[in-house]
Design an enzyme around this catalytic site. Structure first.
Site, PDB file in Angstrom:
ATOM      1  N   GLU A 167     -18.482  21.711 -16.049  1.00 56.18           N
ATOM      2  CA  GLU A 167     -19.097  20.047 -15.852  1.00 56.18           C
ATOM      3  C   GLU A 167     -17.848  18.681 -15.483  1.00 56.18           C
ATOM      4  OE1 GLU A 167     -20.386  19.707 -20.400  1.00 56.18           O
ATOM      5  OE2 GLU A 167     -18.445  20.910 -20.759  1.00 56.18           O
ATOM      6  N   LYS A 208     -17.235  27.561 -30.383  1.00 53.34           N
ATOM      7  CA  LYS A 208     -17.087  27.094 -29.215  1.00 53.34           C
ATOM      8  C   LYS A 208     -16.617  27.700 -27.688  1.00 53.34           C
ATOM      9  CE  LYS A 208     -19.969  24.399 -28.422  1.00 53.34           C
ATOM     10  NZ  LYS A 208     -19.964  22.993 -28.460  1.00 53.34           N
ATOM     11  N   HIS A 211     -38.837  22.927 -11.997  1.00 56.85           N
ATOM     12  CA  HIS A 211     -39.212  22.044 -12.690  1.00 56.85           C
ATOM     13  C   HIS A 211     -38.633  23.012 -14.106  1.00 56.85           C
ATOM     14  CE1 HIS A 211     -42.572  20.237 -10.435  1.00 56.85           C
ATOM     15  NE2 HIS A 211     -42.742  21.803 -10.234  1.00 56.85           N
ATOM     16  N   LYS A 260      -8.312   3.043   2.053  1.00 58.51           N
ATOM     17  CA  LYS A 260      -7.299   4.800   1.932  1.00 58.51           C
ATOM     18  C   LYS A 260      -7.588   5.988   0.515  1.00 58.51           C
ATOM     19  CE  LYS A 260      -4.714   2.964   5.115  1.00 58.51           C
ATOM     20  NZ  LYS A 260      -5.171   2.339   4.816  1.00 58.51           N
ATOM     21  N   SER A 308     -13.506  24.177 -28.654  1.00 53.40           N
ATOM     22  CA  SER A 308     -13.818  22.763 -28.975  1.00 53.40           C
ATOM     23  C   SER A 308     -12.532  22.303 -30.542  1.00 53.40           C
ATOM     24  CB  SER A 308     -14.555  22.843 -29.897  1.00 53.40           C
ATOM     25  OG  SER A 308     -15.205  22.130 -31.044  1.00 53.40           O
ATOM     26  N   GLN A 352      -7.645  -1.883   4.586  1.00 51.81           N
ATOM     27  CA  GLN A 352      -6.570  -1.154   3.697  1.00 51.81           C
ATOM     28  C   GLN A 352      -7.011  -0.585   2.135  1.00 51.81           C
ATOM     29  OE1 GLN A 352      -2.128  -2.337   3.464  1.00 51.81           O
ATOM     30  NE2 GLN A 352      -2.609  -2.911   1.349  1.00 51.81           N
ATOM     31  N   ASN A 384     -16.655  26.529 -24.328  1.00 47.48           N
ATOM     32  CA  ASN A 384     -17.352  25.462 -23.329  1.00 47.48           C
ATOM     33  C   ASN A 384     -17.239  25.544 -21.480  1.00 47.48           C
ATOM     34  OD1 ASN A 384     -18.468  23.615 -25.658  1.00 47.48           O
ATOM     35  ND2 ASN A 384     -16.686  22.594 -26.043  1.00 47.48           N
ATOM     36  N   SER A 419       1.049  -1.003   0.153  1.00 42.45           N
ATOM     37  CA  SER A 419      -0.527   0.170  -0.132  1.00 42.45           C
ATOM     38  C   SER A 419       0.644   1.034  -0.191  1.00 42.45           C
ATOM     39  CB  SER A 419      -0.960  -0.012   1.522  1.00 42.45           C
ATOM     40  OG  SER A 419       0.216   0.394   2.306  1.00 42.45           O
TER      41      SER A 419
END
Ligand code: ARG
Length: 454
Positions: A294, A287, A160, A329, A281, A326, A289, A27
Site C-alpha cells: 500500500e 488482521k 475490467h 533539489k 492492526s 534551487q 495488512n 539550501s
C-alpha cells in the site's frame, strides 16, 4: 570585519541578510548531500586551473588535499554545516579557506556556483541512476524467480477486473518484468545527457580566463563539455527527465502493488505475503495488512507530484540561472529516495511471497473462461469469426439461464471435440504465438530473462 563581508558574495553589501531571509534562502540543510560531487568537481576544477597556469601545481595540490580532508570530516560527521553560508558549495569553500588560507581563495577563479551546481547535480544524478538501474534489476530478478518457482500455476487473467481467460501466474509476473525493462531502458538512456560537463560556463557567459574545459571534464569521467554556456547553467531538463522516468516507474510499481494487495485478499487468496512484509492492526487481532504494498502504491503520489513541481518551477524562467532553480533539489532527492526504497522493498517482499496454487487454479477452472477457445474451435471448422462469436454468446446465455455447464452444451451442439476445448492445460498449450502464455513459451521467456539478468 563586518558580518556582511564574511559571506563569499559580501563585498558590495553594507549589511548581511535578515535572519528570516537567511533561513528562507539557505539550501545547505538539504543540498549538503551533494558534497562528494562538489568536492570532486572542485578538485577537477583546481587541476584545470593549474593546467592553464591560473594556479601553481603546489596550490592545486594543496586545494585537493584540503578538500579531501574536508570530505573525511563530513563523512565522519565532524563537519559543521553553517546555514549562514547558504549552500553546500559555499560551506565547503569557506571551510577550505579556513583550512588552507590564501590558496583556497583562488579555487573559485573562473567559476560560478551556477556552473558548479549544474555540474554537481549531474554527477550526483549519474551515481543515483546507476543505483536505480541496479534496483530495477533486483526487482526483475524477484519477479522472474517467482515466475520460475510457479511456472505452471494457472490463474485467471483479468480485463475490467472480470475473469477473462486463463493465463499462467508466471506470465503475469513476466508482464511486470517487461514493464520494468522499459523503465530500465529509459533510465539508461537518460545517462547520456548527464555526461556533459558545464564547468567553464561561469555564471552564464563563460570567462575571459583561458580554460581547458575538456581536460576538466575528463577528470570527472565526463566524455563531453556543454556547448552553450547559457544553456548549461539554466536548464534542468535532465532533472525533469529523471522525475518523469521515476513517475513512470512508480506507476508500474503501483500497479504491481495493487495486484499484490488484491491477490492477497481472502476473496482472491492467490498469494500469501510473508509475515515480515505485512503489519497488524492495533484493534483487530486477526488482521494481516499489506501495508508495504500500500505504501509503494501511495508513494506514487509524490513521484508524480515531484515531476509536476519541477516542471512548474521551470516553465516561466527567463534565461539563464534563476534562484527558483534551487527548488529542483528537494523533489529530486525525494524521488530518488522514494523510488530506490520502493524498488528494493518490492523486490524483497516478492522474495517472501507464496503462491497458492489451489486457489489460483480453482479461480481459473470456470469453463466460461474458455468460451473464446470454443469460438476459435468453430473458426477452425470454417465458421466466420463474427458468426462463431454470436453462436457461442448464445450458448453462454443458455448455459446461464438453464444452469447447464457450458462444456456439456458445447458437446451436445458441436460434438465431443468441442467438449475437449474446455481442458485448461490444452487451452494454454495451444497459445503458442510469440508472447502468448503457453507453458513452453513462458519457460523460454524465463530462460531468456535469467540470461539477461545474470
Ligand atoms: N544553492 C544554489 C542552487 O542550488 C546554488 C547556485 C546559486 N547561484 C546564485 N547565483 N545564487 O541553485
Amino acid at each position: 570585519m563586518k558580518k556582511s563581508t564574511q559571506r563569499t558574495w559580501g563585498g558590495r553589501f553594507s549589511a548581511g541578510p535578515a535572519d528570516a531571509v537567511k533561513a528562507f534562502t539557505e539550501s545547505v540543510s538539504f543540498d549538503w548531500r551533494l558534497y562528494p560531487q562538489d568536492i570532486a568537481s572542485s578538485i577537477a576544477h583546481a587541476k584545470g586551473l593549474a593546467k592553464v597556469g591560473l594556479l601553481t601545481k603546489a596550490e592545486a595540490a594543496k586545494i585537493a588535499r584540503g578538500l579531501r580532508a574536508i570530505e573525511r570530516e563530513i563523512k565522519a560527521g565532524k563537519f559543521k554545516w553553517d546555514p549562514a553560508c547558504e549552500d553546500v558549495h559555499m560551506n565547503i569553500e569557506a571551510a577550505l579557506v579556513r583550512k588552507i588560507g590564501a590558496a583556497g581563495k583562488k579555487l573559485h577563479t573562473a567559476r560560478s556556483r551556477n556552473d558548479q551546481v549544474a555540474t554537481d547535480i549531474r554527477l550526483w544524478l549519474r551515481g543515483e541512476v546507476m543505483r536505480v538501474l541496479e534496483a530495477i534489476r533486483g526487482l526483475q530478478k524477484s519477479l522472474v524467480a517467482l515466475a520460475e518457482n510457479n511456472v505452471n500455476v494457472v490463474m485467471p487473467g483479468y480485463t475490467h477486473l472480470q475473469r477473462a481467460q486463463p493465463v499462467l501466474f508466471s506470465h503475469a509476473m513476466l508482464a511486470y518484468a517487461e514493464m520494468f525493462e522499459r523503465d530500465h531502458h529509459r533510465f539508461g538512456l537518460s545517462l547520456l545527457s548527464l555526461f556533459r560537463c558545464p564547468l567553464g560556463s561561469g555564471a552564464l557567459a563563460g570567462t575571459t580566463l583561458k580554460l581547458d574545459r575538456a581536460y576538466v571534464a575528463r577528470q570527472l569521467g565526463l566524455a563531453l563539455v556543454t556547448d552553450n554556456s547559457m544553456d548549461a547553467v539554466s536548464d534542468r531538463d535532465f532533472v525533469v527527465a529523471f522525475l518523469s522516468n521515476a513517475a513512470i516507474c512508480g506507476m508500474h510499481l503501483s500497479r504491481l502493488a495493487e495486484d499484490i494487495i488484491l491477490w492477497s485478499t481472502a476473496e482472491f487468496g492467490f498469494i500469501t505475503i510473508g509475515d515480515g512484509y505485512t503489519t497488524g492492526s492495533s484493534l483487530m487481532p486477526q488482521k494481516k495488512n499489506p501495508d508495504v504494498a500500500e505504501l509503494v502504491r501511495g508513494k506514487t503520489g509524490r513521484l508524480y507530484g515531484n515531476l509536476l513541481a519541477v516542471l512548474t518551477m521551470m516553465k516561466g524562467l527567463p534565461l539563464t540561472y534563476n534562484r527558483d532553480m534551487q527548488e529542483d533539489k528537494e523533489p529530486l532527492f525525494d524521488s530518488v529516495d522514494t523510488l530506490l526504497a520502493s524498488l528494493r522493498v518490492m523486490a524483497d517482499m516478492l522474495g517472501h511471497t507464496k503462491v497458492n496454487r489451489a486457489r489460483c487454479e480453482a479461480a481459473a477452472s470456470d469453463p466460461m473462461l474458455l468460451a473464446t477457445d470454443l469460438v476459435d474451435f468453430l473458426v477452425k471448422r470454417g465458421m466466420p469469426f463474427r458468426e462463431a462469436h454470436h453462436a457461442v454468446g448464445a450458448l453462454v446465455a443458455e448455459a446461464e439461464s438453464t444452469r447447464t455447464p457450458l462444456p456439456k452444451l458445447a458437446t451436445k451442439k458441436y460434438g465431443a471435440a468441442a467438449g475437449k476445448v474446455f481442458d485448461v492445460q490444452r487451452a494454454l498449450a495451444a497459445r503458442t504465438a510469440i508472447g502468448a502464455p503457453s507453458p513452453k513459451n513462458v519457460k523460454a521467456q524465463i530462460a531468456r530473462w535469467k540470461k539477461l539478468l545474470k
